[in-house]
Design an enzyme around this catalytic site. Structure first.
Site, mmCIF file in Angstrom:
data_model
loop_
_atom_site.group_PDB
_atom_site.id
_atom_site.type_symbol
_atom_site.label_atom_id
_atom_site.label_comp_id
_atom_site.label_asym_id
_atom_site.label_seq_id
_atom_site.Cartn_x
_atom_site.Cartn_y
_atom_site.Cartn_z
ATOM 1 N N HIS A 12 1.060 -1.228 -0.180
ATOM 2 C CA HIS A 12 0.210 0.196 0.104
ATOM 3 C C HIS A 12 0.974 1.289 0.106
ATOM 4 C CE1 HIS A 12 -0.011 -0.503 4.645
ATOM 5 N NE2 HIS A 12 0.992 0.383 4.244
ATOM 6 N N HIS A 59 -1.243 4.693 9.991
ATOM 7 C CA HIS A 59 -0.133 5.409 10.001
ATOM 8 C C HIS A 59 -0.186 6.805 10.660
ATOM 9 C CE1 HIS A 59 0.145 2.452 6.925
ATOM 10 N NE2 HIS A 59 1.505 2.585 6.798
ATOM 11 N N HIS A 192 10.719 -3.808 3.868
ATOM 12 C CA HIS A 192 11.383 -2.342 3.640
ATOM 13 C C HIS A 192 11.433 -1.453 4.952
ATOM 14 C CE1 HIS A 192 7.054 -1.639 4.224
ATOM 15 N NE2 HIS A 192 6.883 -0.158 4.430
ATOM 16 N N GLU A 239 4.660 -4.819 8.729
ATOM 17 C CA GLU A 239 3.585 -4.757 8.104
ATOM 18 C C GLU A 239 2.980 -6.205 7.426
ATOM 19 O OE1 GLU A 239 3.227 -0.097 6.650
ATOM 20 O OE2 GLU A 239 3.468 -1.724 5.344
#
Length: 279
Positions: A12, A59, A192, A239
């Site tokens: 996303h 977030h 990441h 995530e």
């Protein structure tokens, strides 16, 4: 009884929203990523789910560090998104399914989970962008039930706990007396890290092993602590917990219909899986 028809897991990255807004789907940098969604959209057009349970991480739009629930479930009539500072165009709100949401919440509490119930809820790019990828006309035909998992503020829920959450959500949906068809969606990752000494870190071998495990050995990732998963996948790679919960929410025999993996998209390993179940 409601029926779970399959699960979709996808990245996303905020930059996806900018690429959509600028019409860059066929740009050489973006094309391998966007092309991966064609088979998934075809499957959705054939199955026509009524409801999407979306496992995602906030977030800082709806929750912030001063109030960060481990798990939260939306029970709102609609879910709006807002400017997060990324320059992503605001998309149309998603319709909610309040009755089924409350059933899921009550069922989770009965199974000794303690989710925060949200009768008002903003959703950020972790929800809005996957929906735009799956329904690119931005006329989302499903009602959404957002399930937020904390991946920001320590202590994080363990992989094992997130797996159990997915299983509990599946039982809740299957005990619903309506005739809706439900798709599970998990968003985030894969490997990441956006900051610190390992900024730009990507672990392709681990990503591919994790994706393979979701079909062959879905509890594989639960052997690791959250710290070990961060070490293997990067700070934001945690995530993958949403992917794990999504897989756990698919009862019965699970088959992989489609997969795509592309690196990098905005310093992120972008993954996509379509899994169908016979439960």
């Amino acid at each position: 009884m409601a029926r779970i028809v399959g699960g979709i897991t996808t990245s996303h990255v905020p930059a996806i929203g900018g690429a959509i807004a600028k019409g860059l789907q066929n740009d050489p940098y973006w094309k391998p990523f966007f092309d991966g969604f064609v088979p998934v959209r075809q499957w959705l057009s054939e199955v026509k789910p009524d409801v999407a349970v979306v496992f995602y991480n906030d977030h800082g739009l709806n929750f912030f560090l001063d109030k960060m629930p481990t798990f939260a479930v939306g029970a709102a009539p609609e879910y709006r998104n807002a400017d997060e500072g990324w320059g992503i165009p605001t998309l149309a709100p998603l319709a909610g399914h309040q009755a089924l949401s409350w059933h899921v919440i009550e069922s989770l509490v009965n199974e000794e989970f303690d989710p925060v119930s949200c009768q008002e809820m903003l959703v950020d790019h972790a929800v809005s962008l996957p929906m735009a990828l799956l329904w690119p006309d931005q006329k989302c035909p499903v009602k959404a039930i957002p399930v937020c998992i904390n991946t920001v503020q320590a202590p994080l829920p363990s992989a094992k706990r997130c797996f159990k959450l997915g299983q509990a959500v599946a039982r809740a949906v299957q005990s619903w007396q309506g005739d809706e068809t439900v798709v599970m969606i998990g968003t985030g990752g894969l490997s990441h890290q956006l900051d610190g000494e390992r900024a730009g870190f990507i672990n392709k071998p681990f990503d591919l092993e994790f994706m393979r495990s979701l079909i062959e050995n879905p509890m594989w990732a639960t052997q690791y602590s959250t710290y070990e998963l961060v070490e293997k996948s990067g700070t934001q790679g945690i995530e993958l917990l949403m992917w794990l919960a999504t897989r756990a929410a698919l009862p019965g025999q699970v088959t992989q219909l489609h997969t795509n993996y592309h690196i990098p998209i905005s310093n992120t390993a972008a993954g996509l899986m379509l899994m169908v179940n016979q439960g």
